[in-house]
Write a protein that holds these residues in place. Structure first.
Motif, PDB file in Angstrom:
ATOM      1  N   HIS A 206       0.742  -1.062   0.161  1.00 37.15           N
ATOM      2  CA  HIS A 206       0.190   0.010  -0.036  1.00 37.15           C
ATOM      3  C   HIS A 206       0.967   1.267  -0.213  1.00 37.15           C
ATOM      4  CE1 HIS A 206      -4.043  -1.831   1.218  1.00 37.15           C
ATOM      5  NE2 HIS A 206      -3.288  -2.833   1.585  1.00 37.15           N
ATOM      6  N   TYR A 207       0.719   2.018  -1.057  1.00 39.48           N
ATOM      7  CA  TYR A 207       1.485   3.583  -1.133  1.00 39.48           C
ATOM      8  C   TYR A 207       0.412   4.340  -0.204  1.00 39.48           C
ATOM      9  CZ  TYR A 207       4.609   2.289  -4.943  1.00 39.48           C
ATOM     10  OH  TYR A 207       5.543   1.987  -5.855  1.00 39.48           O
ATOM     11  N   GLY A 208       0.848   4.959   0.769  1.00 38.09           N
ATOM     12  CA  GLY A 208      -0.026   5.766   1.333  1.00 38.09           C
ATOM     13  C   GLY A 208      -1.496   5.126   1.804  1.00 38.09           C
ATOM     14  N   HIS A 209      -1.360   4.124   2.689  1.00 43.18           N
ATOM     15  CA  HIS A 209      -2.555   3.523   3.209  1.00 43.18           C
ATOM     16  C   HIS A 209      -3.633   4.530   4.091  1.00 43.18           C
ATOM     17  CE1 HIS A 209      -5.186   0.582   4.873  1.00 43.18           C
ATOM     18  NE2 HIS A 209      -4.506  -0.497   4.601  1.00 43.18           N
ATOM     19  N   PRO A 210      -4.764   4.565   3.562  1.00 46.85           N
ATOM     20  CA  PRO A 210      -5.795   5.716   4.235  1.00 46.85           C
ATOM     21  C   PRO A 210      -5.989   5.213   5.638  1.00 46.85           C
ATOM     22  CG  PRO A 210      -6.940   4.496   2.214  1.00 46.85           C
ATOM     23  CD  PRO A 210      -5.463   4.108   2.336  1.00 46.85           C
ATOM     24  N   ALA A 352      19.210  -1.949  -3.447  1.00 48.18           N
ATOM     25  CA  ALA A 352      18.512  -1.794  -2.177  1.00 48.18           C
ATOM     26  C   ALA A 352      18.474  -0.321  -2.053  1.00 48.18           C
ATOM     27  CB  ALA A 352      19.258  -2.244  -0.926  1.00 48.18           C
ATOM     28  N   GLY A 353      19.173   0.313  -2.622  1.00 47.32           N
ATOM     29  CA  GLY A 353      19.287   1.890  -2.344  1.00 47.32           C
ATOM     30  C   GLY A 353      18.118   2.583  -3.220  1.00 47.32           C
ATOM     31  N   VAL A 354      17.917   1.687  -4.449  1.00 43.91           N
ATOM     32  CA  VAL A 354      16.886   2.248  -5.588  1.00 43.91           C
ATOM     33  C   VAL A 354      15.417   2.135  -4.893  1.00 43.91           C
ATOM     34  CG1 VAL A 354      15.898   1.584  -7.841  1.00 43.91           C
ATOM     35  CG2 VAL A 354      18.527   1.621  -7.481  1.00 43.91           C
ATOM     36  N   SER A 355      15.472   0.900  -3.761  1.00 40.35           N
ATOM     37  CA  SER A 355      14.048   0.940  -3.244  1.00 40.35           C
ATOM     38  C   SER A 355      13.777   1.864  -2.409  1.00 40.35           C
ATOM     39  CB  SER A 355      13.923  -0.571  -2.726  1.00 40.35           C
ATOM     40  OG  SER A 355      14.797  -0.517  -1.566  1.00 40.35           O
ATOM     41  N   LEU A 356      14.703   2.484  -1.702  1.00 39.98           N
ATOM     42  CA  LEU A 356      14.728   3.509  -0.653  1.00 39.98           C
ATOM     43  C   LEU A 356      14.005   4.718  -1.521  1.00 39.98           C
ATOM     44  CD1 LEU A 356      17.529   2.864   1.681  1.00 39.98           C
ATOM     45  CD2 LEU A 356      15.306   2.650   2.307  1.00 39.98           C
ATOM     46  N   GLU A 357      14.777   5.020  -2.670  1.00 38.57           N
ATOM     47  CA  GLU A 357      14.240   6.266  -3.467  1.00 38.57           C
ATOM     48  C   GLU A 357      12.747   6.132  -3.804  1.00 38.57           C
ATOM     49  OE1 GLU A 357      16.406   6.358  -7.184  1.00 38.57           O
ATOM     50  OE2 GLU A 357      18.303   6.233  -6.026  1.00 38.57           O
ATOM     51  N   HIS A 358      12.070   5.095  -3.814  1.00 39.47           N
ATOM     52  CA  HIS A 358      10.726   4.811  -3.840  1.00 39.47           C
ATOM     53  C   HIS A 358       9.841   4.756  -2.639  1.00 39.47           C
ATOM     54  CE1 HIS A 358      10.350   4.509  -8.440  1.00 39.47           C
ATOM     55  NE2 HIS A 358      11.800   4.043  -8.026  1.00 39.47           N
ATOM     56  N   LEU A 359      10.547   4.293  -1.524  1.00 34.52           N
ATOM     57  CA  LEU A 359       9.784   4.397  -0.097  1.00 34.52           C
ATOM     58  C   LEU A 359       9.847   5.729   0.295  1.00 34.52           C
ATOM     59  CD1 LEU A 359      11.159   0.923   1.079  1.00 34.52           C
ATOM     60  CD2 LEU A 359       8.729   1.395   0.395  1.00 34.52           C
ATOM     61  N   ARG A 360      11.040   6.497   0.131  1.00 33.97           N
ATOM     62  CA  ARG A 360      11.185   7.776   0.600  1.00 33.97           C
ATOM     63  C   ARG A 360      11.438   8.611  -0.618  1.00 33.97           C
ATOM     64  NH1 ARG A 360      11.676   8.367   5.920  1.00 33.97           N
ATOM     65  NH2 ARG A 360      13.088   9.995   5.614  1.00 33.97           N
ATOM     66  N   PRO A 361      10.288   8.777  -1.295  1.00 31.33           N
ATOM     67  CA  PRO A 361      10.343   9.698  -2.508  1.00 31.33           C
ATOM     68  C   PRO A 361      10.509  11.261  -2.393  1.00 31.33           C
ATOM     69  CG  PRO A 361       8.254   9.261  -2.278  1.00 31.33           C
ATOM     70  CD  PRO A 361       8.865   8.690  -0.995  1.00 31.33           C
ATOM     71  N   GLU A 364      10.328  14.610  -7.320  1.00 31.88           N
ATOM     72  CA  GLU A 364       9.995  14.197  -8.610  1.00 31.88           C
ATOM     73  C   GLU A 364       9.660  12.992  -8.496  1.00 31.88           C
ATOM     74  OE1 GLU A 364      13.699  14.702 -10.823  1.00 31.88           O
ATOM     75  OE2 GLU A 364      12.930  13.225 -12.221  1.00 31.88           O
ATOM     76  N   VAL A 365       9.927  12.077  -7.541  1.00 33.87           N
ATOM     77  CA  VAL A 365       9.538  10.508  -7.833  1.00 33.87           C
ATOM     78  C   VAL A 365       8.041  10.602  -7.242  1.00 33.87           C
ATOM     79  CG1 VAL A 365       9.974   8.332  -6.702  1.00 33.87           C
ATOM     80  CG2 VAL A 365      11.831   9.537  -7.347  1.00 33.87           C
ATOM     81  N   ARG A 366       7.869  11.291  -6.377  1.00 35.10           N
ATOM     82  CA  ARG A 366       6.309  11.233  -5.876  1.00 35.10           C
ATOM     83  C   ARG A 366       5.468  11.542  -6.999  1.00 35.10           C
ATOM     84  NH1 ARG A 366       4.880  11.281  -0.531  1.00 35.10           N
ATOM     85  NH2 ARG A 366       7.124  12.395   0.106  1.00 35.10           N
ATOM     86  N   ALA A 367       5.796  12.798  -7.677  1.00 32.88           N
ATOM     87  CA  ALA A 367       5.109  13.259  -8.772  1.00 32.88           C
ATOM     88  C   ALA A 367       4.766  11.901  -9.784  1.00 32.88           C
ATOM     89  CB  ALA A 367       5.494  14.198  -9.270  1.00 32.88           C
ATOM     90  N   ARG A 368       5.944  11.201  -9.991  1.00 30.53           N
ATOM     91  CA  ARG A 368       5.864  10.053 -11.088  1.00 30.53           C
ATOM     92  C   ARG A 368       5.052   9.028 -10.397  1.00 30.53           C
ATOM     93  NH1 ARG A 368      11.371   7.680 -12.314  1.00 30.53           N
ATOM     94  NH2 ARG A 368      10.166   6.338 -13.527  1.00 30.53           N
ATOM     95  N   GLN A 369       5.017   8.831  -9.192  1.00 29.81           N
ATOM     96  CA  GLN A 369       4.160   7.762  -8.557  1.00 29.81           C
ATOM     97  C   GLN A 369       2.565   8.142  -8.910  1.00 29.81           C
ATOM     98  OE1 GLN A 369       5.686   7.508  -4.419  1.00 29.81           O
ATOM     99  NE2 GLN A 369       7.275   5.974  -5.092  1.00 29.81           N
ATOM    100  N   ARG A 370       2.318   9.337  -8.383  1.00 24.73           N
ATOM    101  CA  ARG A 370       1.213   9.842  -8.591  1.00 24.73           C
ATOM    102  C   ARG A 370       0.582   9.917 -10.044  1.00 24.73           C
ATOM    103  NH1 ARG A 370      -2.422  11.932  -5.342  1.00 24.73           N
ATOM    104  NH2 ARG A 370      -1.023  12.074  -3.643  1.00 24.73           N
ATOM    105  N   TRP A 385       5.097  -0.963 -12.710  1.00 22.39           N
ATOM    106  CA  TRP A 385       6.073   0.018 -12.280  1.00 22.39           C
ATOM    107  C   TRP A 385       5.767   0.166 -10.771  1.00 22.39           C
ATOM    108  CZ3 TRP A 385       6.241   5.144 -10.668  1.00 22.39           C
ATOM    109  CH2 TRP A 385       7.734   5.511 -10.492  1.00 22.39           C
ATOM    110  N   LEU A 386       4.628   0.628 -10.366  1.00 29.07           N
ATOM    111  CA  LEU A 386       4.269   1.004  -9.184  1.00 29.07           C
ATOM    112  C   LEU A 386       4.600  -0.453  -8.218  1.00 29.07           C
ATOM    113  CD1 LEU A 386       1.268   3.052  -9.459  1.00 29.07           C
ATOM    114  CD2 LEU A 386       3.428   4.000  -8.385  1.00 29.07           C
ATOM    115  N   ASP A 387       4.097  -1.586  -8.897  1.00 31.05           N
ATOM    116  CA  ASP A 387       4.213  -2.653  -8.021  1.00 31.05           C
ATOM    117  C   ASP A 387       5.745  -3.266  -7.787  1.00 31.05           C
ATOM    118  OD1 ASP A 387       2.895  -5.215  -6.813  1.00 31.05           O
ATOM    119  OD2 ASP A 387       4.208  -6.165  -8.230  1.00 31.05           O
ATOM    120  N   ILE A 388       6.612  -3.058  -8.555  1.00 33.90           N
ATOM    121  CA  ILE A 388       7.949  -3.452  -8.262  1.00 33.90           C
ATOM    122  C   ILE A 388       8.800  -2.584  -7.814  1.00 33.90           C
ATOM    123  CG2 ILE A 388       7.796  -5.260 -10.259  1.00 33.90           C
ATOM    124  CD1 ILE A 388       9.334  -3.351 -12.099  1.00 33.90           C
TER     125      ILE A 388
END
Ligand SMILES: Cc1cc2nc3c(=O)[nH]c(=O)nc-3n(C[C@H](O)[C@H](O)[C@H](O)COP(=O)(O)OP(=O)(O)OC[C@H]3O[C@@H](n4cnc5c(N)ncnc54)[C@H](O)[C@@H]3O)c2cc1C
Length: 405
Positions: A206-210, A352-361, A364-370, A385-388
């Motif tokens: 879950h990205y941003g679980h409400p 593993a560092g790349v994963s952190l860029e997505h967990l703590r965006p 720019e990364v946050r806008a791409r995720q949205r 892409w969001l899944d992996i």
């Protein structure tokens, strides 16, 4: 205690040390494992649940049948799902592996993997010296002398150090870990399967679980239970959310309530991303493997999955070094191990560092995720892409394929 000189000693009876011992026995070498703890020591938490198919393959080469045993005791999820702010943006199901083929992975508690490794080691003739905490290691061009907390001395031609993140052997040979600690806290929880309300065996991110104020949440099944990771906001108090009502209240929001009463382990952590500056001592007699040599963020499951090929490569190097009367060749065998496994570790650290860029965006990364979440209904690639992304790249280090991860 022994005055005998051993061909090879392994320090640490964790999964990586036992893999090294098993590989040495498969190569015909005698080996003793020195372990600080007792044989029945308690090892808390599910930890390395995700055992990659490549890891199964490496173990199976040293102990035919071990991979099937681990797969039979693990679970395999056939469905992956990803949600963005409560809305499903990706779902994919996979067929089960063809009969007779090893699965791509299996998921079981690390203690179960260790139990099967221990049985395999004993059956293969590995000797264990429990309650032997190594406190010193002196290496020369002739060999290594280990000393223990009890004052015993153990001599060996070669030592494989698998004594974990606080490795005494690593410190004794003067090797330094370099790298960063990631900002941000995570809570990791194990909760037992509720037989009255079993959940579908699916991996869910879950990205941003409400229901938990927009925090990221990962739910992963393993044999007998579930692992739940909660990514904290910077203003959160990890201690408050790790225990008692603080823990139960967020867990109830992301799982059926009974699961909040079935917690078997909870811990808070920050990620370390560090690699030893050399994977062997200057005399090329002591080889560092597993968490004695590197620590990665756990997303992407590169910890034990890279320690196992470290151990396998170290055992091969020690076997080659013992097989030659030419000292320069022996040094070259250990050097090859040290260079190739350090290269693999640097690759894994970066992955593993790349994963952190997505967990703590960043913004720019946050806008791409949205944007991906908004387009996912029309374009499956965006949802994929969001899944992996939270697990980093799938690639293994560009080394010999048998030493992947
Ligand atoms: C929350 C979490 C989730 C994880 N998930 C995954 C995953 O899904 N997949 C994955 O691949 N990895 C995962 N990992 C990482 C994995 O748990 C570690 O990589 C693995 O335990 C490392 O194994 P090791 O044998 O190198 O070290 P350890 O497991 O730490 O074993 C070291 C052993 O050495 C012994 N020892 C220590 N000091 C001494 C001494 N001085 N003398 C003698 N013995 C000593 C210890 O008692 C212990 O038995 C995860 C870790 C965590 C914390």
């Amino acid at each position: 205690m022994t005055a005998d000189r051993h061909e090879a000693l392994v320090v640490g009876a964790g999964p990586v040390g036992m893999t090294a011992a098993l590989a040495l026995r498969a190569l015909g070498r005698s080996v003793t494992v020195l372990e600080a703890g007792a044989q029945d020591r308690l090892r808390p938490g599910s930890r390395a649940i995700f055992v990659h198919g490549v890891t199964l393959g490496v173990l199976d080469r040293s102990c035919p049948g071990l991979a099937d045993t681990l797969a039979a005791h693990g679970v395999l999820w056939h469905t992956k799902r990803t949600f963005y702010e409560g809305r499903e943006v990706f779902r994919r199901s996979y067929p089960p592996p063809a009969p007779g083929r090893l699965p791509h992975f299996t998921s079981l508690p690390q203690v179960d993997t260790e139990r099967h490794l221990l049985q395999a080691c004993k059956a293969a003739g590995v000797e264990f010296a429990w309650n032997n905490a190594v406190t010193g290691a002196e290496s020369t061009s002739d060999g290594v002398v280990l000393t223990t907390a009890e004052g015993a001395r153990w001599q060996a031609d070669y030592v494989i150090a698998a004594d974990g993140a606080s490795s005494s052997v690593r410190k004794a040979i003067g090797t330094v870990m370099a790298g960063d600690r990631s900002d941000g806290w995570y809570i990791v929880v194990d909760t037992e399967e509720d037989p009255a309300d079993p959940l579908p065996v699916e991996r869910v991110f879950h990205y941003g679980h409400p229901a938990v104020d927009g925090r990221n949440v990962l739910l992963v099944p393993f044999a007998g239970g579930w692992r739940v990771d909660l990514q904290l906001h910077d203003t959160d108090d990890p201690e408050e959310l790790r225990q008692g009502d603080g823990l139960r209240s967020w867990l109830r929001a992301v799982m059926p309530p009974a699961y909040a009463e079935r917690v078997t382990w909870a811990s808070s952590y920050q990620f370390l991303q560090v690699v030893a500056d050399d994977f062997a001592d200057p005399h090329r007699r002591v080889l560092l493997v597993g968490e004695a040599a590197h620590l990665f963020a756990p997303f992407g499951a590169r910890g034990m999955n890279s320690g196992v090929p470290d151990a396998d490569a170290a055992a091969t190097a020690v076997h080659l070094a013992l097989s030659t009367p030419v000292r320069a060749r022996a040094i070259a065998a250990v050097e090859d191990f040290a260079i190739s496994r350090r290269r693999a570790a640097l690759f894994n650290r970066d992955a593993a560092g790349v994963s952190l860029e997505h967990l703590r965006p960043d913004d720019e990364v946050r806008a791409r995720q949205r944007a991906a979440a908004e387009g996912a209904a029309d374009d499956e690639k965006l949802g994929h892409w969001l899944d992996i992304a939270p697990y980093g790249p799938r690639e293994a280090p560009p080394a010999n394929t048998i030493y992947r991860y």
